[in-house]
Design a protein around this motif. Sequence first.
Motif, mmCIF file in Angstrom:
data_model
loop_
_atom_site.group_PDB
_atom_site.id
_atom_site.type_symbol
_atom_site.label_atom_id
_atom_site.label_comp_id
_atom_site.label_asym_id
_atom_site.label_seq_id
_atom_site.Cartn_x
_atom_site.Cartn_y
_atom_site.Cartn_z
ATOM 1 N N GLN A 45 36.814 65.330 34.337
ATOM 2 C CA GLN A 45 36.021 65.606 35.538
ATOM 3 C C GLN A 45 36.528 66.870 36.225
ATOM 4 O O GLN A 45 35.745 67.751 36.573
ATOM 5 N N ASN A 46 37.832 66.942 36.427
ATOM 6 C CA ASN A 46 38.412 68.107 37.097
ATOM 7 C C ASN A 46 38.179 69.388 36.317
ATOM 8 O O ASN A 46 37.870 70.434 36.891
ATOM 9 N N ARG A 47 38.319 69.318 35.010
ATOM 10 C CA ARG A 47 38.144 70.511 34.174
ATOM 11 C C ARG A 47 36.683 70.947 34.088
ATOM 12 O O ARG A 47 36.393 72.100 33.753
ATOM 13 N N ALA A 48 35.765 70.035 34.404
ATOM 14 C CA ALA A 48 34.340 70.361 34.358
ATOM 15 C C ALA A 48 33.796 70.805 35.715
ATOM 16 O O ALA A 48 32.641 71.205 35.809
ATOM 17 N N LEU A 49 34.604 70.748 36.754
ATOM 18 C CA LEU A 49 34.157 71.201 38.074
ATOM 19 C C LEU A 49 34.318 72.703 38.181
ATOM 20 O O LEU A 49 35.353 73.263 37.812
ATOM 21 N N LYS A 50 33.291 73.339 38.697
ATOM 22 C CA LYS A 50 33.331 74.775 38.929
ATOM 23 C C LYS A 50 33.088 75.021 40.411
ATOM 24 O O LYS A 50 32.108 74.534 40.965
ATOM 25 N N ILE A 51 33.990 75.755 41.010
ATOM 26 C CA ILE A 51 33.867 76.063 42.426
ATOM 27 C C ILE A 51 33.421 77.510 42.559
ATOM 28 O O ILE A 51 34.084 78.426 42.062
ATOM 29 N N GLY A 52 32.281 77.680 43.224
ATOM 30 C CA GLY A 52 31.723 79.015 43.389
ATOM 31 C C GLY A 52 32.435 79.797 44.480
ATOM 32 O O GLY A 52 33.246 79.256 45.239
ATOM 33 N N ARG A 53 32.111 81.071 44.548
ATOM 34 C CA ARG A 53 32.699 81.925 45.582
ATOM 35 C C ARG A 53 32.372 81.443 46.981
ATOM 36 O O ARG A 53 33.128 81.659 47.919
#
Length: 132
Positions: A45-53
């Motif tokens: 789950q953590n590795r699949a989360l992407k945080i945008g600018r």
Amino acid sequence: MTDLQIFLLENPVGELTEEVVLSERLAEHPFRIRALTSAEYGDFQNRALKIGRDKSVKFDTQRFNELACIECTLDPDFRDAKALEQLGVSAPADFLYRVLLPGEIAELASRIARLSGFNQSLDELRDDAKNS
């Protein structure tokens, strides 16, 4: 000890495996999968989360599926060095995408999720990850 406790002690979740057929194309070749562990589920789950600018959070379902398929498929072994070399690829994900159709990858990930105790769709799992 209760019957439930005895059952749980004799059936640890780390040993749950299953043979699955992903598609008509692979009907003669079942895959052997295992259940996700709780630690793997959280890690994926953590590795699949992407945080945008802009600090927005996006869950990358493809990345989650990729990780689950690579780590929880026992046969074939997508990390096998000889198979990677034979295909001319360097990463397990490249092996996965080279030999399976997109629908087969989605089915494999779905079967791993079900074996792991999830009765939710992958979209519901994605929403859960966004909210955690």
